[in-house]
Design an enzyme around this catalytic site. Sequence first.
Site, PDB file in Angstrom:
ATOM      1  N   LYS A 117      61.795   7.340 -36.942  1.00 60.10           N
ATOM      2  CA  LYS A 117      61.983   8.000 -35.783  1.00 60.10           C
ATOM      3  C   LYS A 117      60.518   8.317 -35.005  1.00 60.10           C
ATOM      4  O   LYS A 117      59.701   8.420 -35.703  1.00 60.10           O
ATOM      5  CB  LYS A 117      62.732   9.166 -35.891  1.00 60.10           C
ATOM      6  CG  LYS A 117      63.750   9.466 -34.699  1.00 60.10           C
ATOM      7  CD  LYS A 117      65.086   8.724 -34.561  1.00 60.10           C
ATOM      8  CE  LYS A 117      65.848   9.092 -33.389  1.00 60.10           C
ATOM      9  NZ  LYS A 117      67.162   8.432 -33.653  1.00 60.10           N
TER      10      LYS A 117
HETATM   11  P1  NAD Z   1      70.704  11.667 -23.659  1.00 62.40           P
HETATM   12  O1  NAD Z   1      69.096  12.061 -23.471  1.00 62.40           O
HETATM   13  O2  NAD Z   1      70.851  10.332 -22.817  1.00 62.40           O
HETATM   14  O3  NAD Z   1      71.641  12.704 -23.443  1.00 62.40           O
HETATM   15  C1  NAD Z   1      71.678  13.777 -23.927  1.00 62.40           C
HETATM   16  C2  NAD Z   1      72.651  14.687 -23.271  1.00 62.40           C
HETATM   17  O4  NAD Z   1      72.779  15.969 -24.120  1.00 62.40           O
HETATM   18  C3  NAD Z   1      72.534  15.105 -21.974  1.00 62.40           C
HETATM   19  O5  NAD Z   1      73.689  15.118 -21.288  1.00 62.40           O
HETATM   20  C4  NAD Z   1      72.045  16.593 -22.066  1.00 62.40           C
HETATM   21  O6  NAD Z   1      72.128  17.313 -20.921  1.00 62.40           O
HETATM   22  C5  NAD Z   1      72.758  16.994 -23.147  1.00 62.40           C
HETATM   23  N1  NAD Z   1      72.166  18.270 -23.748  1.00 62.40           N
HETATM   24  C6  NAD Z   1      70.836  18.173 -24.164  1.00 62.40           C
HETATM   25  N2  NAD Z   1      70.530  19.423 -24.887  1.00 62.40           N
HETATM   26  C7  NAD Z   1      71.992  19.923 -25.074  1.00 62.40           C
HETATM   27  C8  NAD Z   1      72.351  21.255 -25.379  1.00 62.40           C
HETATM   28  N3  NAD Z   1      71.539  22.170 -25.968  1.00 62.40           N
HETATM   29  N4  NAD Z   1      73.720  21.542 -25.205  1.00 62.40           N
HETATM   30  C9  NAD Z   1      74.563  20.360 -24.816  1.00 62.40           C
HETATM   31  N5  NAD Z   1      74.234  19.648 -24.357  1.00 62.40           N
HETATM   32  C10 NAD Z   1      72.867  19.275 -24.095  1.00 62.40           C
HETATM   33  O7  NAD Z   1      70.555  11.311 -25.307  1.00 62.40           O
HETATM   34  P2  NAD Z   1      71.514  10.295 -25.994  1.00 62.40           P
HETATM   35  O8  NAD Z   1      70.769   8.974 -26.193  1.00 62.40           O
HETATM   36  O9  NAD Z   1      72.813  10.070 -25.403  1.00 62.40           O
HETATM   37  O10 NAD Z   1      71.616  11.000 -27.436  1.00 62.40           O
HETATM   38  C11 NAD Z   1      72.518  12.072 -27.674  1.00 62.40           C
HETATM   39  C12 NAD Z   1      72.495  12.049 -29.375  1.00 62.40           C
HETATM   40  O11 NAD Z   1      73.038  10.925 -29.716  1.00 62.40           O
HETATM   41  C13 NAD Z   1      71.189  12.623 -29.983  1.00 62.40           C
HETATM   42  O12 NAD Z   1      71.513  13.398 -31.281  1.00 62.40           O
HETATM   43  C14 NAD Z   1      70.715  11.077 -30.476  1.00 62.40           C
HETATM   44  O13 NAD Z   1      69.798  11.186 -31.622  1.00 62.40           O
HETATM   45  C15 NAD Z   1      72.176  10.456 -30.971  1.00 62.40           C
HETATM   46  N6  NAD Z   1      72.135   9.071 -30.877  1.00 62.40           N
HETATM   47  C16 NAD Z   1      71.773   8.153 -29.898  1.00 62.40           C
HETATM   48  C17 NAD Z   1      71.838   6.999 -29.798  1.00 62.40           C
HETATM   49  C18 NAD Z   1      71.385   5.927 -28.583  1.00 62.40           C
HETATM   50  O14 NAD Z   1      71.671   4.752 -28.697  1.00 62.40           O
HETATM   51  N7  NAD Z   1      70.904   6.602 -27.718  1.00 62.40           N
HETATM   52  C19 NAD Z   1      72.315   6.142 -31.018  1.00 62.40           C
HETATM   53  C20 NAD Z   1      72.419   7.081 -32.196  1.00 62.40           C
HETATM   54  C21 NAD Z   1      72.490   8.322 -31.881  1.00 62.40           C
END
Ligand code: NAD
Length: 428
Positions: A117
Amino acid sequence: MVVALNNAHAAIDTIPNAYQTALAQYDRAVQRLNLDENVIEYMRWPRREFTVNFPVKRDNGKIEMFTGYRVHHSTVMGPSKGGIRYSLDVTLDEVRALAMWMTWKCALVQLPYGGAKGGVLVDPKTMSLGELERLTRRYASELIPLMSPHSDIPAPDMGTTAQMMAWIMDTYSMTVGYSVPAVVTGKPVNVGGSLGRKEATGRGVIICMMEALKRRGMANRGDIRVVIQGFGNVGSHAAAYAHELGFKIVGVSDVSGGIYNPRGLDIPAVLAYVAETGTLTGCPNADRVTNAELLTLPCEVLIPAAMEGQITKHNAPQIQAQMIVEGANGPTTPEADDILNERGIFLVPDILANAGGVIVSYFEWVQDLQAFFWDEEEIYRQLQRILLRSYDMTARTAEDYHVDMRMAAQMTAIRRVGEALMTRGFYP
Ligand code: NAD
């Protein structure tokens, strides 16, 4: 002997530190496995940790220094794989935790990868596009000694986008002198990205949710109320797919707070509103709720899809959902896990539920290496096949060992990496 690594190996405290959560989960799982103690100790440590401090020229001409990390937790099963996060909350401990979870996730769904990561301490919303490009390219160039299609392959995560992956690909390619699309995944389709990648994580979450509901006899989609925390890549695509399939999404949130409508939100309208305004604030036809309130709304399924440490011992007793499907990495602390188990709330763990992203990233890497691209139907068919196979293996382990799904997923993954390590042996 367990040696201290900063303070993260200390006893679990009330404040959720992601690395403490990852280590606590690991310690719980290995207790149930019959693995050599040297193997257990080896896998508890990140293999490599890289910290970089680098300059970025702001639009006003001033140079500002930024700090970034890249952690390779394991390369036992293959090159390390994992996203890059841009957030002011990034710490080395957070990156260590996320790298460790990537190792288990890839092993659980049987991809030939280890776990990694990366993260940069930056709020991307405060930078112009030009500043973001300079930051991303400089961070990428700092990672070049570690990164290649056969050693470490980054991808998007919180705060990073497909465009940034294109800049990483281009920076690497310009340095070596030829185009290398397979060095990074989650790219736009016109530069070697895969169809279905941007939807993959959210879609995978819903595939796992449907499997869990089916196995628990909760088949009538219109009766299933779903609440989703986080409306970014994972949350918004999960919402869109669940809505398309006929589930009732009653609450969603982003960093600014949440919206709630017990009759069901019009998700296409919410998506259009966010596309136009960049926020859920002011979204019509719904009541405003805080992120804390959102997690305890009445619903059948809660999908935390924002960040780690959201479901804790403080709010776990108030959660009304019957089922939690973890879109985010590490959203539930070990103490909250115990409370949810006691309360009979069924949980599909992160390393299974959100593995759709890395599965389609793997397809992207394979397509780039072969320079042969698949259609979307094939991508989704293979995604579903791998996720359902992994779900079934996890459920069977849970049944055989009388453990919950998190423990079963961790045991399955850790055992696989441990056995591969024994086969490879300890170098030299
Ligand atoms: P992103 O940046 O696209 O979206 C994050 C979302 O969470 C946004 O809507 C943001 O406003 C919101 N957010 C941020 N801080 C917050 C808080 N304190 N309370 C409530 N909402 C909050 O990110 P993403 O890619 O959607 O990732 C979200 C989660 O999923 C992370 O834990 C990431 O590690 C995990 N994840 C992502 C992927 C991927 O393919 N993008 C894959 C596996 C896991």
